[in-house]
Write an enzyme that holds these catalytic residues in place. Sequence first.
Site, PDB file in Angstrom:
ATOM      1  CE  LYS A 158      11.836  20.607  55.680  1.00  0.00           C
ATOM      2  NZ  LYS A 158      10.413  20.157  55.768  1.00  0.00           N
ATOM      3  N   GLY A 159      16.098  16.615  55.733  1.00  0.00           N
ATOM      4  CA  GLY A 159      16.903  15.786  54.841  1.00  0.00           C
ATOM      5  C   GLY A 159      16.123  14.656  54.208  1.00  0.00           C
ATOM      6  N   GLY A 160      14.996  14.282  54.840  1.00  0.00           N
ATOM      7  CA  GLY A 160      14.197  13.158  54.369  1.00  0.00           C
ATOM      8  C   GLY A 160      13.991  12.106  55.433  1.00  0.00           C
ATOM      9  CB  THR A 161      14.523  12.130  59.130  1.00  0.00           C
ATOM     10  OG1 THR A 161      13.735  13.296  59.420  1.00  0.00           O
ATOM     11  CG2 THR A 161      15.983  12.521  59.055  1.00  0.00           C
ATOM     12  NE  ARG A 162       7.554  11.828  60.257  1.00  0.00           N
ATOM     13  CZ  ARG A 162       7.279  11.208  61.394  1.00  0.00           C
ATOM     14  NH1 ARG A 162       6.806   9.963  61.370  1.00  0.00           N
ATOM     15  NH2 ARG A 162       7.486  11.801  62.552  1.00  0.00           N
TER      16      ARG A 162
ATOM     17  CE  LYS B 158       7.517  15.912  56.768  1.00  0.00           C
ATOM     18  NZ  LYS B 158       8.655  16.488  57.499  1.00  0.00           N
ATOM     19  N   GLY B 159       7.060  18.543  50.871  1.00  0.00           N
ATOM     20  CA  GLY B 159       6.993  18.917  49.465  1.00  0.00           C
ATOM     21  C   GLY B 159       6.462  20.314  49.236  1.00  0.00           C
TER      22      GLY B 159
ATOM     23  N   PRO C 220       6.466  24.228  48.374  1.00  0.00           N
ATOM     24  CG  PRO C 220       5.130  25.933  47.525  1.00  0.00           C
ATOM     25  CD  PRO C 220       5.050  24.639  48.269  1.00  0.00           C
ATOM     26  CG  HIS C 221      12.340  25.000  48.513  1.00  0.00           C
ATOM     27  ND1 HIS C 221      13.565  24.398  48.289  1.00  0.00           N
ATOM     28  CD2 HIS C 221      11.669  24.178  49.362  1.00  0.00           C
ATOM     29  CE1 HIS C 221      13.627  23.271  48.975  1.00  0.00           C
ATOM     30  NE2 HIS C 221      12.490  23.116  49.629  1.00  0.00           N
TER      31      HIS C 221
END
Length: 342
Positions: A100-104, A305-306, A308-309
């Site tokens: 969940k850091g942006g690896t994809r 991806k993206g 909502p939290h």
Amino acid sequence: MAGSGGPGGGAGDLQSAGPGQGAALRAPRAPLAFVALLLGAYCLFALPGRCPAVARAPASVPVPAEPHHSSRLLGAPGLPVASGPGRRRFPQALIVGVKKGGTRALLEFLRLHPDVRALGSEPHFFDRCYERGLAWYRGLMPRTLDGQITMEKTPSYFVTQEAPSRIRSMSPDTKLIVVVRNPVTRAISDYAQTLSKTPGLPSFRALAFRRGLGPVDTAWSAVRIGLYAQHLDNWLRYFPLSHFLFVSGERLVTDPAGEMGRVQDFLGLKRVVTDKHFYFNATKGFPCLKKAQGSGRPRCLGKSKGRPHPRVPEAVVQRLRAFYRPFNRKFYQMTGQDFGWD
């Protein structure tokens, strides 16, 4: 901050019934069974699982012998890296973290480069599948030509104790990329992903803290992953700092071309992926790839991806910020980079 805001619900205390008739004593069994089912489902999605099956990878891959002048042994006798055109090679670079850091996003951006060939799925070789052997692992890799780089990404490597030594055994020259993000935001994003797959989980607060707002529960993987300094300590026992590139997950969103420039330099690649490849998608809240030549439409990451939290109480966010602050500062010192999370 993403994920902060209104009141968060608790897990709902389950209290045992007091003395009474047998029927009264049996009453809590249903809710207890329901909670056990939820926690089991949570573990299924949140914890490392079994070795994933990769349909196109054979269980055993024959490794042809090659003359030493055309290949270089990478710490595995009898398993040289093929140097001819169109051969499968061990990865020269790995995206090892973090979840969940942006690896994809980073992997998809890198795959725009003509000199990068990357496995699309996460093989989990160095954490779950190591017993299958290096020949199996190499058999998963895409074919490359001379001058092209083979890559894969598995974010759980960064928090796996055995991964650094195993990767070093494959090659002590491996380049390692770690995408990091504010650990509080990362933890909430991690929880949001699990919640989407397992509705009805206890609240974020109930999982992040013991006894309400007691001590932070570092046994919970969503919290533990964000202790970047501790994990990096383990890696530095096997690789020098010069073998690492730490990519800011935040800057990968706000300035993807800038971060991609750093990544391409680190990999020894020409800067092919530039700002002309990106546009910001306001709906998703992160960059997407512009229409490529011969492609029908612009390309964004998938629906997962993206997302909502969930709303997390500000008191919870502030407690976690305070908890992570000393770990963040140590991480800044270790890497020589201030990521601005404090």
